[in-house]
Design an enzyme around this catalytic site. Structure first.
Site, PDB file in Angstrom:
ATOM      1  CE  LYS A   1      29.114  46.674  86.249  1.00 48.30           C
ATOM      2  NZ  LYS A   1      27.951  46.096  85.580  1.00 48.30           N
ATOM      3  CD  GLN A   2      30.494  50.219  82.863  1.00 50.36           C
ATOM      4  OE1 GLN A   2      29.682  49.546  83.488  1.00 50.36           O
ATOM      5  NE2 GLN A   2      30.796  49.984  81.609  1.00 50.36           N
TER       6      GLN A   2
ATOM      7  CD1 TRP B   1      27.827  48.827  76.495  1.00 49.40           C
ATOM      8  CD2 TRP B   1      28.550  50.900  76.107  1.00 49.40           C
ATOM      9  NE1 TRP B   1      28.690  49.166  77.512  1.00 49.40           N
ATOM     10  CE2 TRP B   1      29.158  50.433  77.299  1.00 49.40           C
ATOM     11  CE3 TRP B   1      28.859  52.187  75.667  1.00 49.40           C
ATOM     12  CZ2 TRP B   1      30.050  51.193  78.043  1.00 49.40           C
ATOM     13  CZ3 TRP B   1      29.748  52.946  76.413  1.00 49.40           C
ATOM     14  CH2 TRP B   1      30.337  52.450  77.582  1.00 49.40           C
ATOM     15  CG  ASP B   2      29.709  45.017  75.632  1.00 47.87           C
ATOM     16  OD1 ASP B   2      28.587  45.490  75.877  1.00 47.87           O
ATOM     17  OD2 ASP B   2      30.404  44.468  76.490  1.00 47.87           O
TER      18      ASP B   2
ATOM     19  CD  GLU C   1      25.329  48.020  83.585  1.00 42.48           C
ATOM     20  OE1 GLU C   1      25.747  47.081  84.283  1.00 42.48           O
ATOM     21  OE2 GLU C   1      24.688  47.874  82.542  1.00 42.48           O
TER      22      GLU C   1
HETATM   23  C1  BGC Z   1      28.731  46.534  81.823  1.00 44.61           C
HETATM   24  C2  BGC Z   1      28.162  47.055  80.530  1.00 44.61           C
HETATM   25  C3  BGC Z   1      28.376  46.016  79.437  1.00 44.61           C
HETATM   26  C4  BGC Z   1      27.791  44.685  79.860  1.00 44.61           C
HETATM   27  C5  BGC Z   1      28.037  43.609  78.840  1.00 44.61           C
HETATM   28  C6  BGC Z   1      28.139  45.178  82.138  1.00 44.61           C
HETATM   29  O1  BGC Z   1      28.751  44.659  83.280  1.00 44.61           O
HETATM   30  O2  BGC Z   1      28.448  47.415  82.878  1.00 44.61           O
HETATM   31  O3  BGC Z   1      28.777  48.256  80.183  1.00 44.61           O
HETATM   32  O4  BGC Z   1      27.765  46.431  78.261  1.00 44.61           O
HETATM   33  O5  BGC Z   1      28.395  44.300  81.060  1.00 44.61           O
HETATM   34  O6  BGC Z   1      29.386  43.403  78.635  1.00 44.61           O
END
Ligand code: BGC
Length: 794
Positions: free
Chosen positions: A601-602, A346-347, A485
């Site tokens: 995590k984020q 989704w970046d 995540e």
């Molecule tokens: C992140 C995701 C991201 C992916 C690729 C993961 O570590 O949690 O949000 O899309 O990395 O960059």
């Protein structure tokens, strides 16, 4: 610090992987890591070359299971070039007596320079200067120029140039239990002074061909040829103090390219017709001058400027105007390494907003990548009994779900089930980008052509996930994961997935409202054609309307809950885990699970404040019948900020954004953290496996949309700048609905000018005052000297 140069002094084997990633050169079609040309793959060097969109699938056996993985293929290596003084072995920076060693990436012209001064065992001192490019003007060409100068001797120098097809995908240690031998059917040959090598990917059957022309003053002689490798040696007669040049020019052609007869034949022709190094460099340089003109983003913060440019540089090397002509998406780690296997997540949510305002044609190409994969996304939705389009969490070649089913926790050594595919919110990111692209370009044809279909099919999917709970009368979405995540299941649950992730639920409402609006915007003919083709009827759109008034959102302690039941999770002992970014791995290794804790995590809930203005969010909550308590947004920000460990580089972008108006220095801190995330390898080892493209572009977008308070609405551009104290000023150029605007903001005023022949006027609103800016007009707007009260800051 030179704002156009990334420079490294001395050779450091421990840093080499990081330097290789950061010194990658690319043109949006292919990229090559900044590896030393004389080096072979070993624990220090990893000379990878990656072609945008070139994937291959292999089955491996791990932990007793057969697992299938699709990788962005490491292409044959075009770099090899090594040398030896009389009686010495081949040069290696690790074993040779280095007197000087410097590596320099020139960001302005996209040239990688190297200076080596070494002494051999007999005291001969030789200076080697290299310049390397991957052409932005001729996207199939790359070149390496090496100049040798014997400082205190004269005599023969042996130079060996090769094309090497013995490569595998082995750049990421934790994937090494999996197969990486993607290349097969190798062949090599020579055609006059040109060497060539060809190989085919195993399952996707893409033919990749390299051809090299080596100019070394003599034709050289072949010393090695097997199907996987071809090499020639040249003897240069060095004369003390006189520079002697070797130029290796390479064409990389694949069977996926346009205008190709047979890849190896075409590669040979391309390289034969290629100009010499200087004209090649000149064309490449001009192409970059053009790109920098469009991408200009200058910050009055000397320490930040170079890294801002480094981010622009790597985004454009991965996604250039050449990319617009390809069928590729946004690889999360660029074309810079093998982490995440070159997959598309989704970046793009963090990348397209920056591209939209400068290179809308690239953004559109990337959206088309998604649109071309609608059939696969429709099939995925229907396979789980849903309608519309369910885009995969990880996408690659054909758009099927590429997320691995098992992943390795390197801390515990255990292979664990991977549920991250439940991050359905990837579809929301695509739809958000469709909408933003439309707002920036104002292009109804884009919507009619494919944008509307994409957005509506995604809207349909999210609507079909929403189920009415007869008890509460609310719509609910079950069994998903949000962006965080670290939460993939309720503690002890038999099945993965969580209910009513607030980000997913609120953005679903936003999306359904945009879907209705899109249908209203479409020209009549396109509307009728689309509705008929998709079989969309009033019952379905009425249900959408119903969902936009009845979706469930949970709250606790006066904040939005990340998902239903979140408040019942335990508090983590943060003092014990402070500074640990991969809490999931750490806790699993201790026999615990991060699912049990309020630890993210984020950014997850906070994504809402990132994508929506406070007004938009309040309107949605109000529509759903939830009263926004005073201070709720600020409370929510601080609540999750205290419970997030930023295990993803994307997290700092979002936090920098949401703090911009209430905690300017906190915001700047996050901004600088994300700006330097790759340069200093903030995660301790991940950058060597590829840059973090979402964070790189997100930082740029933070400068433009967040610090400038730049909002694109139907009625024009709205600006409401509030620069962090440490940012004295900001200058940039954007494209908006066919007009080019240069914007300069500092703490006192904002000046906006046009230098284009586009639309007669452009509607601009600065701090609530609206005006129309004519062609070639420039206007300055004084900015009020005000600090917003914290409670109203978002
Ligand atoms: C992140 C995701 C991201 C992916 C690729 C993961 O570590 O949690 O949000 O899309 O990395 O960059």
């Amino acid at each position: 610090m030179d704002p156009w140069t990334l420079a490294y002094e001395g050779f450091d084997p421990n840093e080499e992987g990081l330097r290789e990633a950061l010194c990658t050169l690319g043109n949006g079609r292919f990229a090559t890591r900044g590896a030393a040309p004389e080096a072979e793959v070993d624990e220090v060097h990893y000379p990878g070359t990656y072609i945008a969109g070139c994937y291959d699938r292999l089955v491996s056996s791990v932990a007793g299971y057969d697992v299938t993985n699709e990788d962005m293929v490491n292409a044959p290596n075009w770099l090899p070039l090594t040398f030896a003084t009389p009686g010495s072995g081949w040069f290696s920076p690790r074993t040779t007596d280095l007197l000087e060693y410097r590596q320099e990436l020139d960001l302005r012209h996209a040239i990688l320079r190297r200076l080596i001064r070494f002494r051999d065992e007999d005291g001969r001192i030789t200076v080697v200067r290299q310049r390397r490019l991957v052409s932005m003007a001729d996207p199939q060409l790359a070149a390496l120029e090496t100049t040798f100068t014997a400082e205190n001797w004269s005599g023969p120098l042996l130079v060996r140039a090769a094309l090497d097809g013995r490569v595998t995908n082995s750049g990421v240690p934790r994937y090494r239990d999996l197969r990486g031998d993607h290349l097969t059917a190798h062949a090599t040959g020579a055609d006059g002074d040109i060497l060539w090598l060809r190989a085919r990917t195993r399952s996707s059957a893409v033919v990749i061909a390299l051809a090299a022309r080596v100019e070394a003053g003599s034709p050289g002689h072949e010393v090695e040829r097997d199907p996987e490798m071809i090499a020639r040696e040249h003897t240069l007669e060095l004369v003390r103090g006189r520079p002697t040049l070797v130029v290796k020019t390479v064409a990389l052609v694949t069977s996926r390219d346009h205008a190709v007869a047979g890849p190896s034949e075409t590669a040979v022709r391309r390289v034969r017709l290629a100009p010499g190094f200087e004209p090649l460099l000149e064309r490449h340089r001009l192409a970059w001058v053009g790109l920098w003109g469009r991408a200009r983003l200058d910050v009055d913060a000397p320490k930040a400027q170079r890294n801002v440019r480094l981010n622009v540089f790597h985004v454009l090397q991965t996604l250039s105007p050449h990319t617009a002509d390809l069928d590729v998406g946004v690889p999360a780690r660029g074309l810079h390494g093998e982490a995440y296997r070159g997959h598309v997540f989704w970046d793009e949510l963090f990348v397209l907003p920056w591209l939209n305002l400068r290179f809308p044609e690239i953004a559109r190409g990337l959206l088309r990548y998604r649109w071309r994969r609608l059939p696969e996304a429709r099939a995925a939705a229907s396979a789980v009994g849903l309608s519309g389009a369910m885009f995969p969490w990880q996408s690659g070649g054909d758009g099927r779900e590429e997320t691995q089913s098992l992943h390795l926790n390197p801390r515990s050594g255990r292979w664990l089930p991977d549920h991250s595919r439940l991050q359905r919110h990837v579809g929301l990111a695509i739809a958000y980008n469709v909408w933003q692209h439309y707002l920036v370009t104002g292009d109804l044809e884009f919507l009619a052509d494919f944008g509307a279909e994409l957005l509506i099919e995604i809207a349909r999917f999210f609507a079909s996930m929403a189920r009415l709970d007869p008890g509460s009368g609310r719509y609910e979405i079950h069994g998903v994961m949000g962006p965080d995540e670290y939460h993939d299941a309720y503690p002890g649950a038999a099945l993965p997935g969580l209910d009513n992730n607030a980000y997913t639920n609120v953005m679903t409402v936003w999306l359904l409202l945009r879907a209705e609006e899109t249908l209203r915007l479409l020209p009549r003919r396109s509307y009728e054609e689309l509705v008929a083709r998709l079989g969309l009827d009033a019952t379905e759109t009425e249900r959408w309307e119903d969902i936009t008034r009845g979706m469930r959102v949970d709250f606790h302690d006066g904040v939005i809950s990340q998902f239903t039941g979140y408040s019942g999770l335990l508090e983590l002992d943060w003092a014990r885990y402070r500074g640990v970014r991969r809490l999931d791995r750490e806790l699993e290794a201790e026999g615990d699970s991060v699912n049990r804790y309020q630890a993210s995590k984020q950014a997850d809930v906070l994504m809402l404040f990132y994508l929506l203005t406070s007004k938009e969010l309040e309107e949605i909550l109000d529509r759903l019948g939830y009263r926004t308590e005073p201070g709720m947004i600020l409370r929510t920000v601080h609540y999750y900020l205290a419970r997030t460990c930023h295990g993803s580089t994307l997290s700092a972008v979002v936090h920098g954004w949401v703090l911009a108006r209430c905690d300017r220095s906190g915001s700047w801190q996050f901004f600088t953290e994300t700006l330097t995330a790759d340069v200093i390898d903030v995660q301790g080892g991940t950058t060597a496996e590829g840059v973090h493209l979402g964070a790189m572009a997100g930082t740029l977008d933070l400068l433009q949309r967040c610090y400038l308070g730049l909002e694109i609405r139907h009625d024009g551009l709205h600006l409401n700048p509030l620069l962090p104290d440490r940012l004295a000023g900001l200058s940039l150029r954007i494209r908006y609905r066919g007009a080019e605007l240069s914007i300069r903001a500092d703490s006192g005023e904002i000046r906006i000018g046009r230098a284009d022949d586009g639309p007669d006027t452009v509607a601009v609103t600065v701090h609530g005052r609206s005006t129309r800016l004519g062609r070639r007009e420039s206007r300055a707007f004084p900015l009020p000297d005000e600090t917003l009260p914290a409670a109203e800051c978002l």
